[in-house]
Scaffold this motif. Structure first.
Motif, PDB file in Angstrom:
ATOM      1  N   GLY A 161     -10.013   2.663 -10.937  1.00 36.13           N
ATOM      2  CA  GLY A 161      -9.870   4.111 -10.772  1.00 36.13           C
ATOM      3  C   GLY A 161      -8.530   4.609 -11.256  1.00 36.13           C
ATOM      4  O   GLY A 161      -8.432   5.672 -11.894  1.00 36.13           O
ATOM      5  N   ILE A 193      -6.430   8.177 -11.023  1.00 37.89           N
ATOM      6  CA  ILE A 193      -6.310   8.604  -9.628  1.00 37.89           C
ATOM      7  C   ILE A 193      -4.954   8.165  -9.084  1.00 37.89           C
ATOM      8  O   ILE A 193      -4.333   7.220  -9.567  1.00 37.89           O
ATOM      9  CB  ILE A 193      -7.431   8.018  -8.756  1.00 37.89           C
ATOM     10  N   SER A 194      -4.480   8.868  -8.067  1.00 43.02           N
ATOM     11  CA  SER A 194      -3.207   8.512  -7.429  1.00 43.02           C
ATOM     12  C   SER A 194      -3.241   8.972  -5.985  1.00 43.02           C
ATOM     13  O   SER A 194      -3.821  10.009  -5.660  1.00 43.02           O
ATOM     14  CB  SER A 194      -2.024   9.171  -8.158  1.00 43.02           C
ATOM     15  N   THR A 203      -7.355   9.615  -2.861  1.00 40.53           N
ATOM     16  CA  THR A 203      -8.258   9.372  -3.992  1.00 40.53           C
ATOM     17  C   THR A 203      -8.638   7.909  -4.108  1.00 40.53           C
ATOM     18  O   THR A 203      -9.638   7.570  -4.752  1.00 40.53           O
ATOM     19  CB  THR A 203      -7.619   9.846  -5.310  1.00 40.53           C
ATOM     20  N   TYR A 204      -7.831   7.021  -3.505  1.00 38.47           N
ATOM     21  CA  TYR A 204      -8.215   5.610  -3.491  1.00 38.47           C
ATOM     22  C   TYR A 204      -9.460   5.377  -2.641  1.00 38.47           C
ATOM     23  O   TYR A 204     -10.276   4.495  -2.936  1.00 38.47           O
ATOM     24  CB  TYR A 204      -7.095   4.741  -2.909  1.00 38.47           C
TER      25      TYR A 204
END
Length: 344
Positions: A117, A123-124, A128-129
């Motif tokens: 991702g 993503i960050s 969002t993980y």
């Protein structure tokens, strides 16, 4: 796994359960105290308490305690509880004493999904993980179960563990391959990929607290059903237990808890294996108590491992995932060699 009919396990005496609960709470309290007081700079516990009671201070001690150690302690509490209960539930729904999110590849799947991702979708942040970790954990669990199901011998405890170990190794290799081809990503995740509490803030805890709490509540509610499931599928069904539904809910709980722990602290190994077995020695085989006590003892173990990692490599530190692996690997070997692998 083949069903079997056995007598229900005798409950532990009340006095023993009370003793186990008191010991678990004391362990957790001591672990929390050590976590906020011990590190590259040891701070007297009285000073720590004063800092917690007066959170407005902005001196060096306030920065260490409130800005660093308190957040990593809170994240450790959540990740530890999630991993311990995930292991207890996995062992219950599979009736496999070797089940654990790290051994069965669930953590590795969640970690790979997060890394992909970041590398592919940019993503960050923990928020969002989370969805990637949930998806990766679920897919890895299905893959491990599918491999074990078609293998010769079927879903035996050792067969499932071997399937999980192979899957975890393969997924971890892919994760490493993605990281080494991206220098900036490797630098960003070099600690996270082995499991780490360092550098966490309260924002990380705020993101994962909801799925962890939901998973813990559902897991506690599954305790009685897991006790019935331990009697064997046929007997459990004859007693009115909806076996497939219980296993499905247990799988969802495992994905919620393991995915949350990986998103917050990386793929920490062996906590979910060692802790349920340790608490059963005091609480007996009742899954209700195993789950409750695992939710208390697992974060205590994780925090103590984190403290050990801070002091053994002074002035640097070992990440908590390395310490838990050193603790958990002998436990795994002992379980494989013992008769307990026949099932729960």
């Amino acid at each position: 796994m083949r069903s079997r009919s056995v007598a229900p396990p005798a409950p532990a005496p009340v006095s023993r359960l009370v003793l186990a609960t008191v010991l678990a709470v004391v362990m957790l309290a001591v672990a929390c105290a050590l976590s906020v007081a011990v590190g590259s700079r040891s701070i007297p516990l009285g000073v720590v308490v004063d800092t917690l009671l007066h959170p407005g201070r902005d001196d060096e001690i306030g920065l260490i305690v409130l800005g660093n150690r308190v957040p990593r302690t809170v994240v450790g509490l959540l990740a530890g509880a999630a991993l311990g209960v995930a292991g207890a539930v996995m062992q219950g729904i599979t009736r496999n004493p070797l089940a654990d999110p790290s051994i069965l590849g669930v953590n590795a799947g969640a970690a790979l999904a997060v890394v992909v991702g970041i590398a592919v979708f940019g993503i960050s942040g923990t928020a969002t993980y989370l969805p990637f970790a949930f998806a990766g954990a679920a897919l890895a669990a299905l893959l491990v179960y599918g491999i074990a199901a078609v293998a010769r011998g079927g879903l035996t405890p050792v067969g499932l563990a071997l399937s999980g170990a192979v899957t975890a190794a393969a997924l971890s290799s892919v994760t490493t391959a993605v990281l080494v081809t991206n220098a900036s990503l490797l630098d960003q995740l070099r600690f996270w990929q082995v499991g780490a509490l360092a550098g966490k803030d309260l924002g990380t805890a705020g993101v994962v607290v909801a799925p962890v709490v939901v998973g813990l509540v559902i897991a506690v509610g599954l305790g009685r059903s897991l006790n019935t499931l331990a009697l064997g599928d046929e007997l459990a069904a004859s007693l009115g237990q909806r076996v497939v539904l219980v296993r499905a809910v247990g799988a969802v709980v495992t994905v919620l808890l393991a995915g949350s722990a990986v998103a917050a602290a990386g793929p920490i190994a062996f906590v979910g294996l060692a802790v349920p077995h340790a608490v059963r020695r005091l609480s007996g085989p009742d899954h209700r108590w195993t789950i409750l006590l695992s939710a208390v003892v697992a974060p205590a173990l994780l925090l103590v491992a984190d403290v050990i990692g801070r002091v053994v490599a002074y002035p640097g530190e070992l990440q908590v995932g390395i310490v838990t692996a050193l603790i958990g690997a002998p436990v795994f070997i002992a379980l494989v060699r013992s008769r307990v692998v026949r099932g729960l």
